[in-house]
Scaffold this motif. Sequence first.
Motif, PDB file in Angstrom:
ATOM      1  N   PHE A 101      -3.116   4.323   9.728  1.00  0.00           N
ATOM      2  CA  PHE A 101      -3.411   3.085   9.006  1.00  0.00           C
ATOM      3  C   PHE A 101      -3.366   3.377   7.513  1.00  0.00           C
ATOM      4  CE2 PHE A 101      -5.990  -0.095   6.900  1.00  0.00           C
ATOM      5  CZ  PHE A 101      -5.591  -1.267   7.518  1.00  0.00           C
ATOM      6  N   GLN A 102      -2.499   2.667   6.814  1.00  0.00           N
ATOM      7  CA  GLN A 102      -2.305   2.910   5.391  1.00  0.00           C
ATOM      8  C   GLN A 102      -2.858   1.751   4.576  1.00  0.00           C
ATOM      9  OE1 GLN A 102       1.612   4.222   4.468  1.00  0.00           O
ATOM     10  NE2 GLN A 102       1.307   4.169   2.268  1.00  0.00           N
ATOM     11  N   THR A 103      -3.611   2.067   3.530  1.00  0.00           N
ATOM     12  CA  THR A 103      -4.218   1.012   2.743  1.00  0.00           C
ATOM     13  C   THR A 103      -4.367   1.447   1.289  1.00  0.00           C
ATOM     14  OG1 THR A 103      -6.021  -0.599   2.704  1.00  0.00           O
ATOM     15  CG2 THR A 103      -6.608   1.697   3.226  1.00  0.00           C
ATOM     16  N   ARG A 104      -5.082   0.625   0.509  1.00  0.00           N
ATOM     17  CA  ARG A 104      -5.160   0.824  -0.937  1.00  0.00           C
ATOM     18  C   ARG A 104      -6.294  -0.043  -1.485  1.00  0.00           C
ATOM     19  NH1 ARG A 104      -0.052  -1.085  -4.781  1.00  0.00           N
ATOM     20  NH2 ARG A 104      -0.753  -0.222  -6.774  1.00  0.00           N
ATOM     21  N   ASN A 105      -6.678   0.176  -2.695  1.00  0.00           N
ATOM     22  CA  ASN A 105      -7.643  -0.700  -3.336  1.00  0.00           C
ATOM     23  C   ASN A 105      -7.180  -2.143  -3.214  1.00  0.00           C
ATOM     24  OD1 ASN A 105      -8.359  -2.339  -5.945  1.00  0.00           O
ATOM     25  ND2 ASN A 105      -9.935  -0.755  -5.812  1.00  0.00           N
TER      26      ASN A 105
ATOM     27  N   PHE B 296     -15.919  -0.470   3.891  1.00  0.00           N
ATOM     28  CA  PHE B 296     -14.895  -1.091   3.050  1.00  0.00           C
ATOM     29  C   PHE B 296     -14.471  -0.225   1.880  1.00  0.00           C
ATOM     30  CE2 PHE B 296     -16.599  -4.965   5.112  1.00  0.00           C
ATOM     31  CZ  PHE B 296     -15.421  -5.543   5.519  1.00  0.00           C
ATOM     32  N   THR B 297     -14.968   0.999   1.811  1.00  0.00           N
ATOM     33  CA  THR B 297     -14.568   1.863   0.706  1.00  0.00           C
ATOM     34  C   THR B 297     -13.079   2.194   0.774  1.00  0.00           C
ATOM     35  OG1 THR B 297     -15.210   3.871   1.923  1.00  0.00           O
ATOM     36  CG2 THR B 297     -16.870   2.866   0.470  1.00  0.00           C
ATOM     37  N   VAL B 298     -12.484   2.120   1.973  1.00  0.00           N
ATOM     38  CA  VAL B 298     -11.044   2.372   2.069  1.00  0.00           C
ATOM     39  C   VAL B 298     -10.245   1.308   1.335  1.00  0.00           C
ATOM     40  CG1 VAL B 298     -11.251   3.593   4.273  1.00  0.00           C
ATOM     41  CG2 VAL B 298     -10.800   1.149   4.273  1.00  0.00           C
ATOM     42  N   LEU B 299     -10.865   0.143   1.102  1.00  0.00           N
ATOM     43  CA  LEU B 299     -10.219  -0.911   0.315  1.00  0.00           C
ATOM     44  C   LEU B 299     -10.709  -0.910  -1.128  1.00  0.00           C
ATOM     45  CD1 LEU B 299     -10.338  -3.967   2.790  1.00  0.00           C
ATOM     46  CD2 LEU B 299      -8.497  -2.319   2.456  1.00  0.00           C
ATOM     47  N   GLY B 300     -11.421   0.144  -1.502  1.00  0.00           N
ATOM     48  CA  GLY B 300     -11.933   0.233  -2.864  1.00  0.00           C
ATOM     49  C   GLY B 300     -13.102  -0.687  -3.115  1.00  0.00           C
ATOM     50  N   LEU B 301     -13.773  -1.127  -2.031  1.00  0.00           N
ATOM     51  CA  LEU B 301     -14.911  -2.033  -2.163  1.00  0.00           C
ATOM     52  C   LEU B 301     -16.190  -1.285  -1.810  1.00  0.00           C
ATOM     53  CD1 LEU B 301     -13.367  -5.105  -0.309  1.00  0.00           C
ATOM     54  CD2 LEU B 301     -13.287  -4.632  -2.757  1.00  0.00           C
ATOM     55  N   SER B 302     -17.266  -1.600  -2.497  1.00  0.00           N
ATOM     56  CA  SER B 302     -18.538  -0.912  -2.228  1.00  0.00           C
ATOM     57  C   SER B 302     -19.265  -1.571  -1.063  1.00  0.00           C
ATOM     58  CB  SER B 302     -19.415  -0.961  -3.470  1.00  0.00           C
ATOM     59  OG  SER B 302     -19.623  -2.295  -3.889  1.00  0.00           O
TER      60      SER B 302
ATOM     61  N   SER C 186       0.825  -1.216   0.000  1.00  0.00           N
ATOM     62  CA  SER C 186       0.000   0.000   0.000  1.00  0.00           C
ATOM     63  C   SER C 186       0.860   1.266   0.000  1.00  0.00           C
ATOM     64  CB  SER C 186      -0.929   0.008   1.217  1.00  0.00           C
ATOM     65  OG  SER C 186      -0.183   0.102   2.431  1.00  0.00           O
ATOM     66  N   GLY C 187       2.143   1.125  -0.303  1.00  0.00           N
ATOM     67  CA  GLY C 187       3.030   2.284  -0.331  1.00  0.00           C
ATOM     68  C   GLY C 187       3.633   2.629   1.010  1.00  0.00           C
ATOM     69  N   SER C 188       3.629   1.687   1.942  1.00  0.00           N
ATOM     70  CA  SER C 188       4.120   1.982   3.293  1.00  0.00           C
ATOM     71  C   SER C 188       5.618   2.233   3.319  1.00  0.00           C
ATOM     72  CB  SER C 188       3.756   0.849   4.249  1.00  0.00           C
ATOM     73  OG  SER C 188       4.229  -0.398   3.770  1.00  0.00           O
ATOM     74  N   THR C 189       6.365   1.581   2.427  1.00  0.00           N
ATOM     75  CA  THR C 189       7.810   1.847   2.378  1.00  0.00           C
ATOM     76  C   THR C 189       8.059   3.292   1.967  1.00  0.00           C
ATOM     77  OG1 THR C 189       8.270  -0.459   1.808  1.00  0.00           O
ATOM     78  CG2 THR C 189      10.005   1.147   1.340  1.00  0.00           C
TER      79      THR C 189
ATOM     80  N   LYS D 141      -4.541   6.706   2.211  1.00  0.00           N
ATOM     81  CA  LYS D 141      -4.768   5.844   1.047  1.00  0.00           C
ATOM     82  C   LYS D 141      -3.659   6.039   0.012  1.00  0.00           C
ATOM     83  CE  LYS D 141      -8.936   5.268  -0.435  1.00  0.00           C
ATOM     84  NZ  LYS D 141     -10.305   5.489  -0.970  1.00  0.00           N
ATOM     85  N   TYR D 142      -3.219   4.934  -0.545  1.00  0.00           N
ATOM     86  CA  TYR D 142      -2.145   4.950  -1.540  1.00  0.00           C
ATOM     87  C   TYR D 142      -2.505   5.825  -2.734  1.00  0.00           C
ATOM     88  CZ  TYR D 142       1.327   2.994  -4.799  1.00  0.00           C
ATOM     89  OH  TYR D 142       2.352   2.822  -5.698  1.00  0.00           O
TER      90      TYR D 142
END
Length: 295
Positions: free
Chosen positions: A141-145, A289-295, A66-69, A216-217
């Motif tokens: 908290f970092q996340t992505r689709n 779950f929109t933070v994971l790109g889910l509806s 998710s781009g954490s690095t 979010k990434y």
Amino acid sequence: MFIQDTVNSLIDKKQALTTRKLLNVSHLSSEEIRTIAITLSYDSAITELRRQAGKKFIFHVASPKSGSTWIAQSVGPYLRTQGWKTPSMTVGGGNRAQDFFLSELIRLEALDHDIFTDHQHCVFSSYVLDLLIAINAKVVFQTRNLYDMLISLRDHLDNETTVKPMFFIDKNQWFALNQSEKLDFLIYNVAPWYINLWVGWSQAQKVMGDNFLVIKYENLLENPDMVFEKLLDFSELPRKAFPASTDSIYTKQVFTRKNKAIIGRGELFTTEHRCHIERLCTPYKDIDFTVLGLS
């Protein structure tokens, strides 16, 4: 009598640790030292005793890929210029699950400083939440689709290593799979871990309120300056400590572990795959779950 002597011994050694007085342990057996170390490592009272009032703690927990690095290698070094410590609590590595290792913070002598942890792929637990609250910590908290993370993880498994803490598959098993089978493996074996990670930490979000920040990434790709500034604000740095330009935080030379850095690669997954993910999310009616790109 023996029990009281043991209790007194532990209290003395705990007091010695919290005051940083050196101990003479030459008379103790290795088993006695191990028992004392185990007892103290899980004692959250040590944390409370050693933390100085007003010290800041940012726990950076992230979904893998998710781009954490990128955050760790950009914001982390800048915070170090402001006197922060950026310890990694990854103990052992490899297939060992990441967690909040209090003993590692003590070993690294980080508790007397403002702390920004490196990216932790740490699953939520009430134990971790209790410790974070006890030391007045904040969580990023970092996340992505989800689908994009899984495709990026596929690239990582192809190009780097298959040794991961959230599943087990060796290199030969992975490379014996065709592309369709790899997508199946990611959806049916790995996606549940990602969903569980967010479901757990969303519970912490409810408890911690403003002390919980979601990054979010997609926002990081679109506007890294905005994300970095938000993180510095969240870290409660005075505005005068902000860099004149975020170029001093992020440069193209920073190692980010990026693969393609393209939004939408998860479209490779089939309708059947997406229906499976929907079924996994169904029990959690109150989770966003929109933070994971889910509806």
